[in-house]
Design a protein around this motif. Structure first.
Motif, mmCIF file in Angstrom:
data_model
loop_
_atom_site.group_PDB
_atom_site.id
_atom_site.type_symbol
_atom_site.label_atom_id
_atom_site.label_comp_id
_atom_site.label_asym_id
_atom_site.label_seq_id
_atom_site.Cartn_x
_atom_site.Cartn_y
_atom_site.Cartn_z
ATOM 1 N N GLY A 10 0.829 -1.202 0.000
ATOM 2 C CA GLY A 10 0.000 0.000 0.000
ATOM 3 C C GLY A 10 0.856 1.242 0.000
ATOM 4 N N VAL A 11 0.232 2.374 -0.246
ATOM 5 C CA VAL A 11 0.987 3.623 -0.313
ATOM 6 C C VAL A 11 1.118 4.236 1.080
ATOM 7 C CG1 VAL A 11 0.276 4.076 -2.671
ATOM 8 C CG2 VAL A 11 -1.069 5.017 -0.775
ATOM 9 N N PHE A 12 2.091 5.120 1.199
ATOM 10 C CA PHE A 12 2.318 5.863 2.436
ATOM 11 C C PHE A 12 2.526 7.320 2.047
ATOM 12 C CE2 PHE A 12 4.725 7.511 6.010
ATOM 13 C CZ PHE A 12 4.079 6.934 7.094
ATOM 14 N N PHE A 13 1.943 8.223 2.812
ATOM 15 C CA PHE A 13 2.029 9.644 2.498
ATOM 16 C C PHE A 13 2.978 10.343 3.468
ATOM 17 C CE2 PHE A 13 -2.075 8.237 0.874
ATOM 18 C CZ PHE A 13 -2.042 8.746 -0.417
ATOM 19 N N PRO A 14 3.872 11.193 2.950
ATOM 20 C CA PRO A 14 4.788 11.931 3.823
ATOM 21 C C PRO A 14 4.022 12.678 4.912
ATOM 22 C CG PRO A 14 5.387 12.237 1.521
ATOM 23 C CD PRO A 14 4.073 11.518 1.521
ATOM 24 N N GLY A 15 4.552 12.620 6.116
ATOM 25 C CA GLY A 15 3.917 13.264 7.256
ATOM 26 C C GLY A 15 3.122 12.304 8.117
ATOM 27 N N GLU A 16 2.833 11.115 7.591
ATOM 28 C CA GLU A 16 2.136 10.113 8.388
ATOM 29 C C GLU A 16 3.107 9.433 9.356
ATOM 30 O OE1 GLU A 16 -1.481 8.710 5.424
ATOM 31 O OE2 GLU A 16 0.328 7.467 5.522
ATOM 32 N N THR A 17 2.540 8.624 10.249
ATOM 33 C CA THR A 17 3.326 7.872 11.225
ATOM 34 C C THR A 17 3.320 6.404 10.841
ATOM 35 O OG1 THR A 17 2.667 9.423 12.965
ATOM 36 C CG2 THR A 17 3.620 7.318 13.666
ATOM 37 N N MET A 18 4.506 5.824 10.756
ATOM 38 C CA MET A 18 4.618 4.401 10.453
ATOM 39 C C MET A 18 4.582 3.590 11.740
ATOM 40 S SD MET A 18 7.291 3.670 7.387
ATOM 41 C CE MET A 18 6.838 4.067 5.702
ATOM 42 N N ARG A 19 3.767 2.539 11.722
ATOM 43 C CA ARG A 19 3.758 1.574 12.828
ATOM 44 C C ARG A 19 4.448 0.311 12.341
ATOM 45 N NH1 ARG A 19 -1.649 1.402 14.589
ATOM 46 N NH2 ARG A 19 -1.128 2.845 16.292
ATOM 47 N N VAL A 20 5.528 -0.059 12.999
ATOM 48 C CA VAL A 20 6.321 -1.224 12.608
ATOM 49 C C VAL A 20 6.183 -2.291 13.689
ATOM 50 C CG1 VAL A 20 8.607 -2.080 11.954
ATOM 51 C CG2 VAL A 20 7.945 0.276 11.384
ATOM 52 N N ARG A 21 5.587 -3.421 13.310
ATOM 53 C CA ARG A 21 5.436 -4.547 14.226
ATOM 54 C C ARG A 21 6.439 -5.630 13.845
ATOM 55 N NH1 ARG A 21 -0.073 -3.225 13.073
ATOM 56 N NH2 ARG A 21 -1.268 -2.625 14.926
ATOM 57 N N VAL A 22 7.052 -6.240 14.855
ATOM 58 C CA VAL A 22 8.101 -7.235 14.618
ATOM 59 C C VAL A 22 7.842 -8.475 15.464
ATOM 60 C CG1 VAL A 22 10.580 -7.681 14.589
ATOM 61 C CG2 VAL A 22 9.741 -5.343 14.251
ATOM 62 N N TRP A 23 7.900 -9.643 14.807
ATOM 63 C CA TRP A 23 7.820 -10.931 15.480
ATOM 64 C C TRP A 23 9.189 -11.597 15.351
ATOM 65 C CZ3 TRP A 23 4.039 -8.631 12.736
ATOM 66 C CH2 TRP A 23 2.748 -8.584 13.262
ATOM 67 N N ASP A 24 9.823 -11.934 16.469
ATOM 68 C CA ASP A 24 11.168 -12.503 16.471
ATOM 69 C C ASP A 24 11.086 -14.016 16.629
ATOM 70 O OD1 ASP A 24 13.828 -13.128 16.746
ATOM 71 O OD2 ASP A 24 14.253 -11.581 18.236
ATOM 72 N N GLU A 25 11.534 -14.727 15.593
ATOM 73 C CA GLU A 25 11.533 -16.184 15.609
ATOM 74 C C GLU A 25 12.945 -16.759 15.731
ATOM 75 O OE1 GLU A 25 8.431 -18.555 15.073
ATOM 76 O OE2 GLU A 25 8.226 -16.794 16.371
ATOM 77 N N GLY A 26 13.886 -15.949 16.211
ATOM 78 C CA GLY A 26 15.240 -16.440 16.404
ATOM 79 C C GLY A 26 15.976 -16.646 15.105
ATOM 80 N N GLY A 27 16.626 -15.609 14.621
ATOM 81 C CA GLY A 27 17.326 -15.656 13.342
ATOM 82 C C GLY A 27 16.505 -15.097 12.201
ATOM 83 N N THR A 28 15.198 -15.046 12.372
ATOM 84 C CA THR A 28 14.298 -14.483 11.365
ATOM 85 C C THR A 28 13.280 -13.579 12.054
ATOM 86 O OG1 THR A 28 14.506 -16.402 9.899
ATOM 87 C CG2 THR A 28 12.603 -14.976 9.571
ATOM 88 N N LEU A 29 13.126 -12.395 11.521
ATOM 89 C CA LEU A 29 12.131 -11.443 12.002
ATOM 90 C C LEU A 29 11.035 -11.314 10.961
ATOM 91 C CD1 LEU A 29 14.548 -8.590 13.195
ATOM 92 C CD2 LEU A 29 13.562 -10.416 14.599
ATOM 93 N N TYR A 30 9.796 -11.417 11.396
ATOM 94 C CA TYR A 30 8.648 -11.143 10.531
ATOM 95 C C TYR A 30 8.149 -9.745 10.860
ATOM 96 C CZ TYR A 30 8.810 -16.126 9.592
ATOM 97 O OH TYR A 30 9.235 -17.384 9.213
#
Length: 286
Positions: free
Chosen positions: A243-263
């Protein structure tokens, strides 16, 4: 047809020699929003030439220096208003140095997929130092509206879902209203990210942020939040631009750590968590 799939995939790799300095690296990092707050030690590693770290996603702007853009490759003649970045992968073989000279870059179109109403151009690049040390491999999927229907293969369908649990890490990153104007100084001059009239002609109310800016911004958040700020731990990073992102917005970054690989999943806070990056994986060293 503006895309000649046979000519594009059958051409010899395009070879370029590129160089960069710490100024290029710092400008790239500033384009991702680094340097806030400006005197913070964790930010200075991205914005100050003393002990400068280089995010692996810097590799994505080096293609513009090496003549690896679509307009430099045989069989490709397309309208930029019809172009969107579909996916990106960077495989890191050696940490990118803050300065380099005479780096050899090979670029080629490996595939052209027929999605019916659109085509997907797969652009692969590799870079190595003059002594032969491999730096990185890069793979870009370029979505071109209106260029499908030529009878080619559709290409693989891949989906990567994060684990079915709450994310292990969530970070929100505010972007600047002029983020795209700053980022484009690293070489991606597509007017879609600066010209309101061009953006409207492409179907957007206002210029959008570069997909590769969202890509780099997300990795910076992941490195800072999960990998202790150590860019050298990143081994591979791939995503789909959902999807698109517009300058000035806030990004939410979610991370799942599976040990050696991050989703990872990236979304827009202001637009009800609209997904920006999906099918995102970061492989890392322990």
């Amino acid at each position: 047809m503006p895309i000649d799939a046979a000519a594009a995939t059958g051409a010899a790799p395009n070879e370029g020699r590129i160089s960069w300095t710490h100024k290029d690296v710092i400008l790239y990092h500033l384009g991702l929003g680094a340097g806030r707050p400006p005197t913070d030690a964790d930010e200075l590693r991205y914005t100050y030439e003393k002990n400068l770290h280089v995010l692996p996603t810097f590799a994505t702007v080096l293609g513009f220096k090496g003549g690896g853009g679509l307009d430099a490759l045989p069989g490709i003649d397309i309208d930029l208003r019809a172009v969107l970045h579909g996916g990106q992968e960077v495989v890191v073989h050696h940490p990118l140095p803050p300065e380099a000279d005479g780096v050899r870059v090979l670029s080629r179109v490996s595939d052209v997929w027929d999605k019916g109403k659109a085509a997907v151009i797969v652009l692969e690049s590799s870079a190595s130092l003059p002594d032969g040390t491999r730096l990185f491999d890069s793979r870009s999927e370029i979505f071109v509206r209106g260029e499908g229907g030529f009878g080619g293969e559709r290409g693989p369908a891949t989906r990567i879902d994060p684990p079915e649990r709450d994310a292990d890490h969530t970070v929100e990153v505010a972007t600047r209203p002029d983020q795209a104007l700053l980022y484009r100084l690293s070489g991606d001059w597509n007017p879609l990210h600066a010209d309101p009239d061009f953006a409207k002609a492409a179907g957007f109310d206002t210029p959008i942020l570069h997909g590769l800016c969202s890509y780099g911004l997300t990795l910076k958040a992941v490195v800072d939040t999960v990998l202790g700020g150590d860019v050298a731990r990143v081994r591979r990073y791939r995503t789909k631009f959902a999807g698109v992102f517009f300058p000035g917005e806030t990004m939410r970054v979610r991370v799942w750590d599976e040990g050696g690989t991050l989703y990872v999943r990236t979304s827009s806070v202001e637009r009800d968590d609209a997904v920006v990056l999906a099918d995102t994986v970061v492989d890392y060293a322990g």
